[in-house]
Design an enzyme around this catalytic site. Structure first.
Site, short mmCIF file in Angstrom:
data_model
loop_
_atom_site.label_atom_id
_atom_site.label_comp_id
_atom_site.label_asym_id
_atom_site.label_seq_id
_atom_site.Cartn_x
_atom_site.Cartn_y
_atom_site.Cartn_z
N CYS A 139 0.73 -1.24 0.11
CA CYS A 139 0.02 -0.04 0.13
C CYS A 139 0.90 1.18 0.04
O CYS A 139 1.93 1.25 0.16
CB CYS A 139 -0.80 -0.09 1.25
SG CYS A 139 -1.92 -1.38 1.55
N CYS A 197 -2.65 5.07 2.95
CA CYS A 197 -3.63 3.90 2.76
C CYS A 197 -4.84 4.19 3.68
O CYS A 197 -4.41 4.03 5.22
CB CYS A 197 -3.37 2.63 2.31
SG CYS A 197 -4.79 1.34 2.09
N CYS A 257 -2.36 -2.86 -3.45
CA CYS A 257 -3.76 -2.85 -2.88
C CYS A 257 -4.92 -2.16 -3.85
O CYS A 257 -4.52 -1.21 -4.62
CB CYS A 257 -3.83 -1.80 -1.62
SG CYS A 257 -5.09 -1.07 -0.74
N CYS A 301 -5.97 1.84 -2.42
CA CYS A 301 -5.28 3.13 -2.48
C CYS A 301 -4.25 2.96 -3.73
O CYS A 301 -3.56 3.87 -4.21
CB CYS A 301 -4.18 3.14 -1.20
SG CYS A 301 -2.91 1.75 -0.98
#
Length: 343
Positions: free
Chosen positions: A36, A40, A67, A70
């Site tokens: 991430c 995030c 992810c 994000c």
């Protein structure tokens, strides 16, 4: 960890969901197999389940996937868009419209504005004006006539140049070009609890504050300026400066006359936002101006500061917590920091 900040600093950035650190490193969550951005919005994982990576490629090589919330892999696309905007601005004869720049990158105007400011510390329009002003400064040093330099750097009229640069260059371009020729600068050397302090000011504000320097150093900076020891009005300004140095606190009420590149001025602005008694690392300073990977450039901008204390470059320390360097010696830097922490 292969990034330029410590694991501890990276984890603190994750806990704060710091958008300023996006792109500086990536957070790998070993239990979920994803990586991430530091910002995030997902629930924080446990610290023992986290590993930090310097790039998306490094995280992917470790076996992690991006992810979906994000979208950390979009950072590369964002960076490419910013580089394209900068190239367009640098090649343009006038300030490009935000709508035009957005169309060229495929982003909405508002989103592009946010991305660009996070990366450079300035809006596209402000960056374009700063570039044009910098071009004019460069040409002023080479051109025989000031007006030629102004037109060649993209200004439609001299009045536009003077209007945009009022308060930034302080002195008029013709004066700035010629080593301060025609400028009147008042100066004095004041006794302080940190030792002798040189204070100099133009009619715009303080243009030099240093320790251990004399009138000769000022002549070297402004060889053609009119230098005079301060009058009564100047003495009142100097008293305010001494108070700001010896009784640490905010010094935004004292006018300054500084000049630098767009990046340098962004760094100096961030320095003045650091509260007394607190410090930042070079990496944190770079992140604060939206250029997290430019920590070396942030260090150079910090060192180019001509106004000690009022632009508090002493509040920047090494990433390991050590003092780092200081133009006027570590003893003075430590005394400044100690006084601010006690205040």
């Amino acid at each position: 960890m292969a990034t330029k900040i410590s694991d501890n600093d990276a984890w603190q950035a994750v806990e704060k969901r710091s958008k300023a650190h996006d792109g500086q490193f990536f957070t790998g969550v070993l239990t979920t197999g994803i990586y991430c951005r530091p910002s995030c919005a997902a629930r924080h994982p446990k610290r023992q389940n986290v590993r930090f990576f310097e790039s998306c490629e490094a995280a992917q090589a470790f076996g992690l996937r991006p992810c979906k919330r994000c979208r950390p892999d979009s950072i590369a696309r964002d960076h490419a868009a910013i580089m394209k905007v900068i190239a367009i601005i640098n090649a343009a004869d006038s300030v490009p419209a935000l709508q035009f720049l957005a169309e060229q990158t495929g982003y909405s105007p508002s989103h592009l504005q946010r991305l660009f400011k996070r990366e450079t510390g300035l809006s596209p329009a402000a960056y374009a004006r700063a570039r044009r002003s910098q071009n004019a400064q460069d040409l002023l040093a080479k051109s025989k006539y000031v007006t030629d330099a102004i037109y060649d750097s993209g200004y439609g009229a001299p009045s536009r140049f003077y209007s945009e640069n009022k308060g930034r260059l302080g002195m008029k371009p013709s004066i700035w070009k010629n080593g301060g020729a025609g400028a009147h600068i008042y100066w004095t050397i004041a006794d302080t609890n940190l030792g002798p302090m040189l204070v100099a000011a133009s009619d715009q504000g303080v243009c030099r504050l240093s320790f251990g320097e004399n009138e000769g150093a000022l002549y070297a900076r402004f060889p053609k300026a009119i230098l005079s020891e301060g009058d009564e009005e100047f003495s009142a300004l100097v008293k305010r400066v001494i108070d700001a140095v010896e009784q640490p606190g905010e010094a935004h009420h004292i006018p300054l006359d500084v000049q630098g590149t767009a990046f340098q001025e962004a760094v100096w602005k961030q320095l003045r936002l650091i509260p007394p008694g607190e410090t930042r690392s070079y990496a944190e300073l770079a992140a604060a101006v939206g250029r997290p990977k430019a920590y070396r450039a942030a260090g150079s901008a910090n060192g180019a500061n001509n106004i000690a204390v009022l632009i508090p470059c002493h509040r920047v320390v090494a990433s390991d917590g050590g003092l780092g360097g200081y133009a006027y010696g570590l003893e003075i830097k430590q005394k400044l920091l100690d006084a601010e922490r006690k205040a």
